[in-house]
Design a protein around this motif. Structure first.
Motif, PDB file in Angstrom:
ATOM      1  N   ILE A   1      49.296   7.266 -24.057  1.00 42.51           N
ATOM      2  CA  ILE A   1      49.417   8.092 -22.851  1.00 42.51           C
ATOM      3  C   ILE A   1      49.622   9.555 -23.241  1.00 42.51           C
ATOM      4  N   ALA A   2      50.515   9.809 -24.190  1.00 42.35           N
ATOM      5  CA  ALA A   2      50.796  11.182 -24.617  1.00 42.35           C
ATOM      6  C   ALA A   2      49.555  11.861 -25.194  1.00 42.35           C
ATOM      7  N   ALA A   3      48.676  11.096 -25.805  1.00 43.45           N
ATOM      8  CA  ALA A   3      47.447  11.673 -26.349  1.00 43.45           C
ATOM      9  C   ALA A   3      46.570  12.248 -25.233  1.00 43.45           C
ATOM     10  N   ARG A   4      46.624  11.660 -24.045  1.00 45.35           N
ATOM     11  CA  ARG A   4      45.851  12.131 -22.893  1.00 45.35           C
ATOM     12  C   ARG A   4      46.551  13.255 -22.150  1.00 45.35           C
ATOM     13  N   PHE A   5      47.873  13.299 -22.264  1.00 46.71           N
ATOM     14  CA  PHE A   5      48.683  14.269 -21.534  1.00 46.71           C
ATOM     15  C   PHE A   5      49.487  15.087 -22.539  1.00 46.71           C
ATOM     16  N   PRO A   6      48.876  16.117 -23.122  1.00 46.84           N
ATOM     17  CA  PRO A   6      49.535  16.877 -24.187  1.00 46.84           C
ATOM     18  C   PRO A   6      50.867  17.504 -23.775  1.00 46.84           C
ATOM     19  N   ALA A   7      51.070  17.757 -22.491  1.00 46.92           N
ATOM     20  CA  ALA A   7      52.325  18.350 -22.039  1.00 46.92           C
ATOM     21  C   ALA A   7      53.460  17.324 -21.971  1.00 46.92           C
ATOM     22  N   ALA A   8      53.116  16.047 -22.107  1.00 45.12           N
ATOM     23  CA  ALA A   8      54.136  14.994 -22.041  1.00 45.12           C
ATOM     24  C   ALA A   8      55.052  15.080 -23.258  1.00 45.12           C
ATOM     25  N   LYS A   9      56.322  14.870 -23.017  1.00 50.56           N
ATOM     26  CA  LYS A   9      57.306  14.856 -24.095  1.00 50.56           C
ATOM     27  C   LYS A   9      57.830  13.432 -24.232  1.00 50.56           C
ATOM     28  N   LEU A  10      57.631  12.847 -25.392  1.00 49.17           N
ATOM     29  CA  LEU A  10      58.113  11.491 -25.633  1.00 49.17           C
ATOM     30  C   LEU A  10      59.523  11.551 -26.196  1.00 49.17           C
TER      31      LEU A  10
ATOM     32  N   ALA B   1      42.700   6.913 -18.963  1.00 47.41           N
ATOM     33  CA  ALA B   1      41.750   7.915 -18.463  1.00 47.41           C
ATOM     34  C   ALA B   1      41.598   7.813 -16.947  1.00 47.41           C
ATOM     35  N   GLU B   2      41.581   6.585 -16.428  1.00 48.37           N
ATOM     36  CA  GLU B   2      41.477   6.397 -14.972  1.00 48.37           C
ATOM     37  C   GLU B   2      42.701   6.972 -14.266  1.00 48.37           C
ATOM     38  N   ILE B   3      43.872   6.754 -14.824  1.00 47.45           N
ATOM     39  CA  ILE B   3      45.104   7.307 -14.237  1.00 47.45           C
ATOM     40  C   ILE B   3      45.086   8.832 -14.315  1.00 47.45           C
ATOM     41  N   GLU B   4      44.613   9.370 -15.430  1.00 47.02           N
ATOM     42  CA  GLU B   4      44.517  10.828 -15.582  1.00 47.02           C
ATOM     43  C   GLU B   4      43.614  11.415 -14.494  1.00 47.02           C
ATOM     44  N   ARG B   5      42.461  10.809 -14.258  1.00 52.64           N
ATOM     45  CA  ARG B   5      41.540  11.290 -13.218  1.00 52.64           C
ATOM     46  C   ARG B   5      42.203  11.245 -11.844  1.00 52.64           C
ATOM     47  N   TRP B   6      42.937  10.167 -11.562  1.00 54.34           N
ATOM     48  CA  TRP B   6      43.606  10.035 -10.267  1.00 54.34           C
ATOM     49  C   TRP B   6      44.640  11.143 -10.093  1.00 54.34           C
TER      50      TRP B   6
END
Length: 93
Positions: free
Chosen positions: A19-28, A63-68
């Motif tokens: 998930i973090a790979a798709r959302f670079p602003a995400a902080k794990l 990717a589907e969640i990212e598009r949504w």
């Protein structure tokens, strides 16, 4: 039935990284978990009895969640409706 497949059965850290790979602003944030339960699951029953085969990869699902999210201008990830904990807390008040 356990719905899924062996190749898609990830540990939570692996899923978080995908998930973090798709959302670079995400902080794990990784914290120590002391959960003695075993999460080993078998998908043999759903495959054998129903012929279920997963058609989508983890990456395709993310990717589907990212598009949504990109299409939903009013999406607020902090809203209680997207958090099981916050939803339960709100209902218990």
């Amino acid at each position: 039935y356990n719905v899924g497949s062996d190749p898609l059965n990830l540990r939570i850290g692996e899923l978080a990284q995908a998930i973090a790979a798709r959302f670079p602003a995400a902080k794990l944030t990784v914290s120590e978990a002391r959960d003695p339960r075993s999460y080993r699951v078998s998908f043999a029953r759903i495959t054998g009895e129903l012929g279920f085969v997963a058609r989508h990869s983890i990456d395709a699902g993310v990717a589907e969640i990212e598009r949504w999210i990109q299409q939903e201008s009013a999406f607020d990830p902090a809203a209680a409706r997207w958090s099981n904990v916050r939803t339960l807390e709100a209902r218990l008040r």
